[in-house]
Scaffold this motif. Structure first.
Motif, PDB file in Angstrom:
ATOM      1  N   PHE A   1      -9.672  10.953  -1.076  1.00 16.81           N
ATOM      2  CA  PHE A   1      -9.657  11.836   0.094  1.00 16.81           C
ATOM      3  C   PHE A   1     -10.844  12.798   0.039  1.00 16.81           C
ATOM      4  N   GLY A   2     -11.107  13.366  -1.130  1.00 18.51           N
ATOM      5  CA  GLY A   2     -12.222  14.298  -1.282  1.00 18.51           C
ATOM      6  C   GLY A   2     -13.556  13.672  -0.946  1.00 18.51           C
ATOM      7  N   SER A   3     -13.788  12.458  -1.421  1.00 21.62           N
ATOM      8  CA  SER A   3     -15.078  11.811  -1.140  1.00 21.62           C
ATOM      9  C   SER A   3     -15.176  11.370   0.318  1.00 21.62           C
ATOM     10  N   GLU A   4     -14.066  10.921   0.907  1.00 21.40           N
ATOM     11  CA  GLU A   4     -14.087  10.491   2.311  1.00 21.40           C
ATOM     12  C   GLU A   4     -14.296  11.650   3.281  1.00 21.40           C
ATOM     13  N   HIS A   5     -13.912  12.859   2.879  1.00 17.83           N
ATOM     14  CA  HIS A   5     -13.999  14.026   3.768  1.00 17.83           C
ATOM     15  C   HIS A   5     -15.007  15.068   3.285  1.00 17.83           C
TER      16      HIS A   5
ATOM     17  N   ILE B   1       1.711  13.903  -7.508  1.00 17.96           N
ATOM     18  CA  ILE B   1       2.088  13.062  -6.377  1.00 17.96           C
ATOM     19  C   ILE B   1       1.306  11.751  -6.498  1.00 17.96           C
ATOM     20  N   ALA B   2       2.002  10.676  -6.814  1.00 19.01           N
ATOM     21  CA  ALA B   2       1.329   9.403  -7.095  1.00 19.01           C
ATOM     22  C   ALA B   2       1.104   8.542  -5.862  1.00 19.01           C
ATOM     23  N   ASP B   3       1.896   8.738  -4.821  1.00 14.50           N
ATOM     24  CA  ASP B   3       1.905   7.780  -3.721  1.00 14.50           C
ATOM     25  C   ASP B   3       1.435   8.337  -2.377  1.00 14.50           C
ATOM     26  N   ASN B   4       0.596   9.350  -2.388  1.00 19.88           N
ATOM     27  CA  ASN B   4       0.101   9.924  -1.140  1.00 19.88           C
ATOM     28  C   ASN B   4      -1.414   9.729  -1.069  1.00 19.88           C
ATOM     29  N   PRO B   5      -1.950   9.297   0.054  1.00 18.12           N
ATOM     30  CA  PRO B   5      -3.396   9.069   0.150  1.00 18.12           C
ATOM     31  C   PRO B   5      -4.229  10.351   0.202  1.00 18.12           C
ATOM     32  N   CYS B   6      -3.583  11.477   0.428  1.00 18.41           N
ATOM     33  CA  CYS B   6      -4.299  12.751   0.562  1.00 18.41           C
ATOM     34  C   CYS B   6      -4.032  13.687  -0.612  1.00 18.41           C
ATOM     35  N   ILE B   7      -2.783  13.889  -0.956  1.00 16.05           N
ATOM     36  CA  ILE B   7      -2.395  14.903  -1.946  1.00 16.05           C
ATOM     37  C   ILE B   7      -2.078  14.257  -3.286  1.00 16.05           C
ATOM     38  N   ARG B   8      -2.657  14.835  -4.357  1.00 13.14           N
ATOM     39  CA  ARG B   8      -2.424  14.332  -5.710  1.00 13.14           C
ATOM     40  C   ARG B   8      -1.553  15.274  -6.537  1.00 13.14           C
ATOM     41  N   PHE B   9      -1.641  16.588  -6.292  1.00 11.17           N
ATOM     42  CA  PHE B   9      -0.959  17.559  -7.147  1.00 11.17           C
ATOM     43  C   PHE B   9      -0.574  18.780  -6.323  1.00 11.17           C
TER      44      PHE B   9
ATOM     45  N   ARG C   1       2.615  29.466 -13.660  1.00  9.72           N
ATOM     46  CA  ARG C   1       2.010  30.431 -14.594  1.00  9.72           C
ATOM     47  C   ARG C   1       3.047  31.384 -15.207  1.00  9.72           C
ATOM     48  N   ASN C   2       4.312  31.206 -14.800  1.00  7.55           N
ATOM     49  CA  ASN C   2       5.405  32.045 -15.286  1.00  7.55           C
ATOM     50  C   ASN C   2       5.133  33.530 -15.046  1.00  7.55           C
ATOM     51  N   ILE C   3       4.676  33.834 -13.830  1.00  7.91           N
ATOM     52  CA  ILE C   3       4.388  35.227 -13.477  1.00  7.91           C
ATOM     53  C   ILE C   3       5.116  35.621 -12.186  1.00  7.91           C
ATOM     54  N   GLU C   4       6.363  35.154 -12.049  1.00 17.16           N
ATOM     55  CA  GLU C   4       7.139  35.520 -10.871  1.00 17.16           C
ATOM     56  C   GLU C   4       7.449  37.010 -10.936  1.00 17.16           C
ATOM     57  N   SER C   5       7.203  37.691  -9.817  1.00 18.94           N
ATOM     58  CA  SER C   5       7.382  39.131  -9.752  1.00 18.94           C
ATOM     59  C   SER C   5       7.873  39.503  -8.359  1.00 18.94           C
ATOM     60  N   PRO C   6       8.823  40.435  -8.269  1.00 16.14           N
ATOM     61  CA  PRO C   6       9.328  40.814  -6.946  1.00 16.14           C
ATOM     62  C   PRO C   6       8.264  41.475  -6.062  1.00 16.14           C
ATOM     63  N   GLY C   7       7.235  42.033  -6.670  1.00 17.38           N
ATOM     64  CA  GLY C   7       6.190  42.713  -5.901  1.00 17.38           C
ATOM     65  C   GLY C   7       5.081  41.809  -5.401  1.00 17.38           C
ATOM     66  N   ALA C   8       5.058  40.581  -5.886  1.00 20.79           N
ATOM     67  CA  ALA C   8       3.987  39.657  -5.497  1.00 20.79           C
ATOM     68  C   ALA C   8       4.584  38.441  -4.808  1.00 20.79           C
ATOM     69  N   GLY C   9       3.939  38.011  -3.751  1.00 18.69           N
ATOM     70  CA  GLY C   9       4.406  36.829  -3.031  1.00 18.69           C
ATOM     71  C   GLY C   9       4.039  35.554  -3.752  1.00 18.69           C
ATOM     72  N   PRO C  10       4.808  34.510  -3.517  1.00 17.46           N
ATOM     73  CA  PRO C  10       4.495  33.222  -4.136  1.00 17.46           C
ATOM     74  C   PRO C  10       3.271  32.575  -3.494  1.00 17.46           C
ATOM     75  N   SER C  11       2.709  31.615  -4.190  1.00 23.49           N
ATOM     76  CA  SER C  11       1.595  30.841  -3.642  1.00 23.49           C
ATOM     77  C   SER C  11       1.786  29.378  -4.021  1.00 23.49           C
ATOM     78  N   VAL C  12       1.290  28.521  -3.148  1.00 24.59           N
ATOM     79  CA  VAL C  12       1.344  27.089  -3.365  1.00 24.59           C
ATOM     80  C   VAL C  12      -0.095  26.593  -3.433  1.00 24.59           C
ATOM     81  N   VAL C  13      -0.400  25.787  -4.437  1.00 29.34           N
ATOM     82  CA  VAL C  13      -1.738  25.220  -4.580  1.00 29.34           C
ATOM     83  C   VAL C  13      -1.626  23.698  -4.473  1.00 29.34           C
ATOM     84  N   VAL C  14      -2.472  23.122  -3.624  1.00 31.68           N
ATOM     85  CA  VAL C  14      -2.460  21.683  -3.368  1.00 31.68           C
ATOM     86  C   VAL C  14      -3.833  21.121  -3.711  1.00 31.68           C
ATOM     87  N   HIS C  15      -3.872  20.057  -4.511  1.00 32.70           N
ATOM     88  CA  HIS C  15      -5.133  19.382  -4.830  1.00 32.70           C
ATOM     89  C   HIS C  15      -5.114  18.006  -4.191  1.00 32.70           C
ATOM     90  N   THR C  16      -6.232  17.612  -3.626  1.00 32.19           N
ATOM     91  CA  THR C  16      -6.306  16.304  -2.974  1.00 32.19           C
ATOM     92  C   THR C  16      -6.681  15.209  -3.969  1.00 32.19           C
TER      93      THR C  16
END
Length: 170
Positions: free
Chosen positions: A78-82, A43-51, A59-74
């Motif tokens: 933003f990290g230094s300001e907060h 994400i190039a144009d957001n002041p908080c979120i980068r990725f 990770r190519n580990i989609e499985s019907p028994g495991a729920g998905p997860s979302v990972v957000v990097h700032t």
């Protein structure tokens, strides 16, 4: 006893600086669908979120028994300001930005906000490309991205430099 590190080395190591960031993990129950067409996005144009990544897709580990997860990097800024902000407050700020970027995300079953005080090298050890010999008898060498830069190439560069520094002592 011997002195492991001299004053000059101590100053060089002390001059290394790192960026700070937050990571936010959103965890979902098995069977939850996420209407996101990609596995990871810079994400190039957001002041908080980068990725953002849909981690199980990335990770190519989609499985019907495991729920998905979302990972957000700032962003670094933003990290230094907060850096010293209340983690609950930081989490809400990140979530509000994420909501604007991905409004279709369902409510997660759990959320984890992680502060990385030392994330990526912004200034490496000067004049020590890849490694530093701290002591020769016994041999003590340190290396890593603090001697190059925080990316894959920096890690490889440091590893090669460490190997070359060890060779004469074998």
């Amino acid at each position: 006893l011997f002195t492991v590190i001299n004053e000059s080395q101590k100053q060089q190591l002390g001059s290394v600086s790192y960026s700070s960031r937050y990571a936010l993990g959103l965890f979902y129950e098995a069977g939850t669908g996420l209407a996101v067409p990609w596995a990871a996005q810079y994400i190039a144009d957001n002041p908080c979120i980068r990725f953002i990544s849909i981690d199980n897709k990335k990770r190519n580990i989609e499985s019907p028994g495991a729920g998905p997860s979302v990972v957000v990097h700032t962003t670094v800024t933003f990290g230094s300001e907060h850096l010293d902000s209340d983690p609950a407050e930081v989490q809400q700020i990140i979530l509000s930005h994420l909501q604007r970027i991905l409004p279709s995300l369902p409510k997660p079953s759990s959320i984890k906000c992680q502060k990385w005080r030392y994330s990526q090298v912004t200034r490496a050890v000067p004049n020590c490309p890849g490694q530093m010999i701290l002591h020769t008898q016994p041999l003590l060498i340190c290396g890593g991205d603090g001697f190059t830069r925080s990316n894959f190439d920096g890690c490889i560069e440091s590893a090669v430099s460490l190997a070359e520094a060890v060779k004469p002592h074998l």
